[in-house]
Design an enzyme around this catalytic site. Structure first.
Site, PDB file in Angstrom:
ATOM      1  N   LYS A 131     -14.190  31.644 -12.660  1.00  0.00           N
ATOM      2  CA  LYS A 131     -13.732  32.899 -13.252  1.00  0.00           C
ATOM      3  C   LYS A 131     -14.232  33.120 -14.679  1.00  0.00           C
ATOM      4  CE  LYS A 131     -10.931  34.751 -10.075  1.00  0.00           C
ATOM      5  NZ  LYS A 131     -11.046  36.138  -9.594  1.00  0.00           N
ATOM      6  N   SER A 177      -3.292  35.463 -11.130  1.00  0.00           N
ATOM      7  CA  SER A 177      -2.379  34.384 -10.752  1.00  0.00           C
ATOM      8  C   SER A 177      -2.674  33.108 -11.522  1.00  0.00           C
ATOM      9  CB  SER A 177      -2.493  34.097  -9.244  1.00  0.00           C
ATOM     10  OG  SER A 177      -3.786  33.631  -8.931  1.00  0.00           O
ATOM     11  N   GLU A 236     -11.289  32.519   4.083  1.00  0.00           N
ATOM     12  CA  GLU A 236      -9.953  32.908   3.651  1.00  0.00           C
ATOM     13  C   GLU A 236      -8.915  31.992   4.289  1.00  0.00           C
ATOM     14  OE1 GLU A 236      -9.558  37.577   3.034  1.00  0.00           O
ATOM     15  OE2 GLU A 236     -10.163  37.109   5.085  1.00  0.00           O
ATOM     16  N   GLY A 276      -3.871  34.838   4.635  1.00  0.00           N
ATOM     17  CA  GLY A 276      -4.390  35.866   3.737  1.00  0.00           C
ATOM     18  C   GLY A 276      -5.731  36.386   4.207  1.00  0.00           C
ATOM     19  N   ASP A 325      -7.032  39.350   4.704  1.00  0.00           N
ATOM     20  CA  ASP A 325      -7.224  40.786   4.484  1.00  0.00           C
ATOM     21  C   ASP A 325      -8.692  41.197   4.553  1.00  0.00           C
ATOM     22  OD1 ASP A 325      -6.889  39.192   1.941  1.00  0.00           O
ATOM     23  OD2 ASP A 325      -7.800  40.982   1.091  1.00  0.00           O
ATOM     24  N   SER A 363     -14.834  26.607  -5.748  1.00  0.00           N
ATOM     25  CA  SER A 363     -14.601  27.614  -6.775  1.00  0.00           C
ATOM     26  C   SER A 363     -13.715  27.183  -7.938  1.00  0.00           C
ATOM     27  CB  SER A 363     -14.043  28.891  -6.149  1.00  0.00           C
ATOM     28  OG  SER A 363     -12.839  28.618  -5.462  1.00  0.00           O
TER      29      SER A 363
END
Length: 327
Positions: free
Chosen positions: A57, A82, A208, A212, A214, A308
């Site tokens: 990030k 989060s 995923e 979750g 989506d 990640s």
């Protein structure tokens, strides 16, 4: 005839790489003969758990923050997250000599909140099950005159995240497949842009948690789908719907989505610790989990995986690894 410029391109990722040079870490690419033998492929792990703030990030947060005007920087930055994007924006703000206010869920991991505060950010909490974090953050930014840097729904953020894949391909050479964890879709949007731009024949698979899914549902439906707030150990991937910008990229470039269970994620974390000697958080382990659990069909010869992040406190890490030992 009209054309639409995509929100992230190979050129914007390369520009981001230039801005990040000397600021972000060029993280290692690990190999494991044991892993190769288990999955039947040559696997190259891009270890963003060694990135500043412990996750990819920082790349997107710093790239976006560094492009703000002096006037915007003087007023400060807002973000919602989060945990990992929260830390990334807080550190980027500190590096650029400004302040940050972060909207975080009340149940965010304590270690991530503490780290965010440690970088000097102010924390404002919300209930992720009853409140809309985007609305809370936008109202806060408007009230205080802050520049809002979202965790994925921003061209500069996506371009910054794509630099992880750019480095991986520079080091590993041509790959047949790239496996990337998917939350809001910024990492895989930037990564797929790089991968397809450098090697059009590469197959890009997102991963995923089962609870979750989506993005998988959205790709299957051909439109963005909203699901109930996911309850999964992969807190960084507990989203209800993909981003609009990120989905516009991923719908074009992502070849498929694999799903993994919480038990498979825990098992991957334990494997990474015991055999690779690295600490990986649940969201960061989903790509490795998909490989180990055989969730990626027709695995080709040379595969890249983005690990990640590694932000998990010792107690939670021990609990999850213990869970893997008994499941």
């Amino acid at each position: 005839m009209t054309t639409t410029t995509p929100p992230v391109t190979l050129d914007t990722v390369r520009d981001a790489a230039a801005r990040l040079r000397g600021v972000a870490h060029r993280t290692p690419v690990l190999r494991s003969r044991t892993l190769d033998a288990l999955v039947g492929a040559e696997v190259h792990l891009k270890c963003e758990n060694f990135q500043r703030v412990g996750a990819f990030k920082f790349r997107g947060a710093y790239n976006a923050a560094s492009r703000l005007t002096p006037e915007q920087l003087a007023r400060g930055i807002a973000a919602y997250s989060s945990g990992n994007h929260a830390q990334a924006v807080a550190l980027a703000a500190r590096e650029l000599g400004t302040s940050a206010v972060i909207v975080m869920p009340e149940d965010a991991p304590a270690s991530k909140r503490a780290a965010t505060e440690g970088y000097g950010a102010e924390i404002v909490t919300y209930d992720r099950y009853t409140e809309d974090r985007t609305a809370v953050a936008e109202a806060l930014a408007d009230e205080r005159g802050l520049a809002l840097i979202p965790p994925y729904e921003h061209p500069d953020v996506m371009a910054g995240q794509g630099t992880a894949a750019l480095e991986l391909l520079e080091e590993a050479g041509e790959l047949d497949a790239l496996i990337v964890p998917v939350g809001g879709g910024g990492l895989i949007a930037g990564s797929a842009t790089v991968a397809k731009g450098v090697s059009p024949g590469i197959r890009v698979t997102g991963v995923e948690p089962e609870a979750g899914d989506d993005t998988k549902r959205s790709l299957d439906a051909g439109r963005r789908v909203t699901i109930p707030v996911p309850r999964t150990i992969a807190d960084g991937q507990a989203l209800e719907t993909p981003g609009e910008l990120t989905f516009s990229v991923n719908q074009r470039l992502v070849d498929g989505i694999a799903l993994v269970s919480d038990d498979e994620i825990s098992a991957a974390m334990r494997f990474a610790f015991e055999r690779l000697k690295i600490v990986v958080e649940p969201s960061g382990a989903t790509g490795l989990a998909a490989l180990l659990a055989g969730r990626v069909d027709a695995l080709p010869r040379r595969v890249g995986v983005i690990v990640s992040g590694g932000n998990v406190d010792a107690d939670r890490f021990a609990r999850l690894c213990g869970r893997a030992a008994t499941s």
